[in-house]
Design an enzyme around this catalytic site. Structure first.
Site, PDB file in Angstrom:
ATOM      1  N   TYR A 173      64.932  13.932  24.275  1.00 42.22           N
ATOM      2  CA  TYR A 173      65.911  13.617  23.231  1.00 42.22           C
ATOM      3  C   TYR A 173      65.213  13.323  21.907  1.00 42.22           C
ATOM      4  O   TYR A 173      65.604  13.833  20.847  1.00 42.22           O
ATOM      5  CB  TYR A 173      66.742  12.416  23.670  1.00 42.22           C
ATOM      6  CG  TYR A 173      67.740  11.919  22.660  1.00 42.22           C
ATOM      7  CD1 TYR A 173      68.898  12.637  22.368  1.00 42.22           C
ATOM      8  CD2 TYR A 173      67.553  10.687  22.019  1.00 42.22           C
ATOM      9  CE1 TYR A 173      69.820  12.156  21.452  1.00 42.22           C
ATOM     10  CE2 TYR A 173      68.484  10.203  21.114  1.00 42.22           C
ATOM     11  CZ  TYR A 173      69.613  10.940  20.830  1.00 42.22           C
ATOM     12  OH  TYR A 173      70.533  10.462  19.924  1.00 42.22           O
ATOM     13  N   LYS A 188      65.584  15.483  18.453  1.00 46.01           N
ATOM     14  CA  LYS A 188      66.008  14.880  17.187  1.00 46.01           C
ATOM     15  C   LYS A 188      64.945  15.071  16.108  1.00 46.01           C
ATOM     16  O   LYS A 188      65.271  15.294  14.934  1.00 46.01           O
ATOM     17  CB  LYS A 188      66.312  13.396  17.378  1.00 46.01           C
ATOM     18  CG  LYS A 188      67.640  13.120  18.065  1.00 46.01           C
ATOM     19  CD  LYS A 188      68.804  13.591  17.218  1.00 46.01           C
ATOM     20  CE  LYS A 188      70.139  13.211  17.798  1.00 46.01           C
ATOM     21  NZ  LYS A 188      71.281  13.675  16.966  1.00 46.01           N
ATOM     22  N   SER A 218      67.631   9.471  15.429  1.00 46.83           N
ATOM     23  CA  SER A 218      67.419   8.347  16.336  1.00 46.83           C
ATOM     24  C   SER A 218      66.014   7.785  16.186  1.00 46.83           C
ATOM     25  O   SER A 218      65.070   8.511  15.834  1.00 46.83           O
ATOM     26  CB  SER A 218      67.632   8.830  17.775  1.00 46.83           C
ATOM     27  OG  SER A 218      67.159   7.902  18.719  1.00 46.83           O
TER      28      SER A 218
END
Length: 318
Positions: A145, A149, A121
């Site tokens: 997040y 990632k 991402s």
């Protein structure tokens, strides 16, 4: 040979599975025997070549049970998304880090170095950034997040360096327009401000209209994920990370496209009420990238955002 797709029951995963089946044996896609969809639910695609397996990807025994010597490629799409990862830290860590490590270890145990396509991402970036982000910009995620990632990216690159897998890290743009209900991603509004109005429902834009976003249609992202399977490792060299091509669009420009494609009535259904939780996450992400290397490798992008809106309208609005 089989291909594994984690997150195969989801919108993007199931769309990827359909594309792989359609491209089997063409344009460099190998002649695989079948696809294993791995998720918490069965894959919605009905095809005799698909086997659905449900379970916890973070369980090493489960991961070893689905990955074997006949596994030629793994698409790791399963993840706890940005909003939920921020709100439920332990769940995000377990799925996004432990799950990735379990899958990598299962691939390593085969001794066959399968191709491993990891869906990452743009949330891995943050802090002060140039107007156009180069491929070598240091990672500084501003969300759990994004951090998870980024850790996954490093693991995929190191397992590739060691020869355990043949990895490709694909940093996905924000995918717009997703059909169905909003999900837990902080960027979910980007689909909502197009999808809901085109279906006659009100929606709120929680970020400033000048916010730049890096966007891609579902069709373009899926085509690029399929292409990632066909790119030889030698062409990537030591840098296994790719910023998948997207288009840079402000939120205001997105709404302009909504009005051009759908008319004034849908545009009038979009309100503008700021939500600081969303602003803190989404506005830390970059909005434009240098994608000259991926484009040279054959990856593609949408022509403009009007076509992205039209793609959703033509397929899903009745």
């Amino acid at each position: 040979m089989k291909i594994i797709v984690t997150g195969g029951a989801g919108f993007l995963g199931s769309r990827l599975i359909r594309a792989l089946l359609a491209q089997r044996g063409r344009k460099g896609v190998p002649e695989f025997d079948g696809i294993v969809s791995v998720d918490l639910a069965a894959c919605p695609v009905e095809d005799a070549r698909i086997r659905s397996v449900t379970g916890d990807i973070a369980d090493p025994a489960f991961a070893r049970g689905i990955v074997g010597p006949d596994t030629g490629a793994i698409y790791h799409m399963a993840a706890v998304l940005s909003g939920q990862s921020e709100a439920e830290f332990d769940i995000g860590m377990r799925v996004n880090i432990d799950g990735t490590r379990a899958l990598l270890e299962a691939a390593r145990a085969t001794g066959k170095a399968p191709r491993f396509i990891f869906a990452s991402s743009l949330a891995v970036f943050g802090g002060e950034m140039p107007e156009v982000v180069p491929e070598n910009l240091a990672l500084l995620p501003q969300s759990s997040y994004g951090a998870q990632k980024a850790i996954g990216e490093l693991l995929v690159c190191d397992y590739s360096r060691k020869g355990f897998i043949d990895g490709r890290v694909c940093r996905l743009p924000t995918i717009v327009v997703r059909p169905g209900k909003p999900n837990s991603a902080a960027s979910s509004f980007a689909s909502g401000i197009i999808r809901e109005p085109l279906n006659g429902e009100a929606s709120n834009c929680p970020v400033p209209l000048e916010t730049k976003m890096w966007l891609s249609s579902p069709d373009a992202v899926v085509a690029n994920l399929v292409h990632a399977l066909t790119v030889e490792g030698q062409a990537l060299g030591i840098n296994r990370v790719l910023n998948l091509p997207g288009i840079c669009v402000t939120v205001g420009e997105m709404l302009d496209s909504l009005e051009r494609v759908g008319g004034a009535a849908p545009r009038a259904l979009v309100s503008q009420q700021a939500e600081q939780r969303i602003i803190d996450i989404v506005c830390s992400w970059p909005g434009n990238f240098d994608v000259s290397r991926p484009l040279a490798l054959g990856f593609t992008r949408d022509g403009d955002f009007d076509s992205v809106v039209r793609q959703y309208k033509d397929e899903f609005v009745r």
